[in-house]
Design an enzyme around this catalytic site. Structure first.
Site, short mmCIF file in Angstrom:
data_model
loop_
_atom_site.label_atom_id
_atom_site.label_comp_id
_atom_site.label_asym_id
_atom_site.label_seq_id
_atom_site.Cartn_x
_atom_site.Cartn_y
_atom_site.Cartn_z
N ASP A 151 0.76 -1.43 0.35
CA ASP A 151 -0.13 0.02 0.49
C ASP A 151 0.83 1.09 -0.15
O ASP A 151 0.52 1.93 -0.79
CB ASP A 151 -0.68 -0.41 0.82
CG ASP A 151 -1.88 1.31 1.16
OD1 ASP A 151 -2.17 1.14 0.34
OD2 ASP A 151 -1.95 1.72 2.50
N GLU A 158 -2.54 -5.60 -3.60
CA GLU A 158 -1.15 -4.09 -2.68
C GLU A 158 0.28 -5.43 -2.09
O GLU A 158 0.88 -5.21 -2.24
CB GLU A 158 -1.47 -3.55 -1.81
CG GLU A 158 -2.83 -2.75 -2.48
CD GLU A 158 -3.67 -1.86 -0.89
OE1 GLU A 158 -3.49 -0.67 -1.53
OE2 GLU A 158 -3.92 -2.21 -0.13
#
Length: 228
Positions: free
Chosen positions: A49, A121
């Protein structure tokens, strides 16, 4: 699960340590059902992320040399949101490679937006650990090249309610915006989250969704619809 080597081909990246990729596609529901499965992909998701946000931010800074911070923030938020990640995951057929628990699998987890986005992610985090920042950057820019081009030409229209709300409120001065998780309900494979939006400590709106991110977006949308 499909052959993980096929996934490497789709990603355009060959892992030196395929264990990292396997970890990236291992959902927490699978770990709960398999004692020897090791860790879920949640730690890699956290790492991915951060780097995904940085990679997209750097690219937008480069291709929009004359745009102001507000435009760059809105565009980045649209590109790094859950829906954008899930869209790219579907193009890869990523759902077929995810290790899921039986309940999660039966309930449609392979197509669930939050799971697809989180796995994307996690893969970015895994590539960073395996090959470094340049490898992660090359993969991200390759996979998201179409979305980045759409953004360049003003065609990327995924609405990011959180960023829109933040900009509106900050026009009025310094404000503190906080999203508080009120509750989560349902079985592990089909949870629902409820979030409360607070502004300067005051409860303003609530939202629900199948992920915390989705619930936060819905809370921001609810407040925007109040015509603040």
């Amino acid at each position: 699960m499909e052959d993980i080597r096929q996934l490497e081909e789709k990603l355009g990246y060959r892992f030196a340590d395929t264990g990292l990729l396997r970890n990236a596609v291992t959902h927490s529901s699978y770990v709960r059902e398999h004692a020897r499965a090791g860790q879920s992909n949640e730690r890699l998701e956290f790492l991915g992320d951060a780097f995904f946000d940085a990679i997209i931010g750097e690219e937008l800074y480069r291709i929009f040399p004359h745009e102001e911070e507000g435009f760059l923030s809105r565009t980045r938020a649209s590109l790094v949101c859950e829906r954008s990640l899930a869209n790219e995951a579907r193009k890869l057929g990523l759902g077929e490679y995810i290790l899921l628990g039986k309940g999660e699998d039966r309930s449609g987890g392979r197509e669930r937006e939050s799971i697809l986005a989180d796995t994307m992610e996690a893969i970015i985090g895994a590539v960073y650990l395996d090959g470094g920042f340049d490898a992660a950057r090359a993969m991200v820019l390759g996979l998201f090249s179409g979305s980045i081009e759409d953004a360049r030409h003003g065609k990327f229209i995924i609405v990011d309610y959180k960023t829109t709300l933040q900009e509106k409120l900050q026009d009025r001065g310094n404000v503190r915006i906080r999203y508080v998780l009120l509750k989560e309900s349902g079985p592990d494979h089909d949870k629902t989250f409820q979030v409360q939006l607070e502004v300067n400590g005051r409860a303003m709106a609530r939202g629900t969704g199948k992920s915390k991110k989705q619930a936060e977006q819905q809370a921001a949308k609810a407040m925007l619809e109040k015509e603040i």
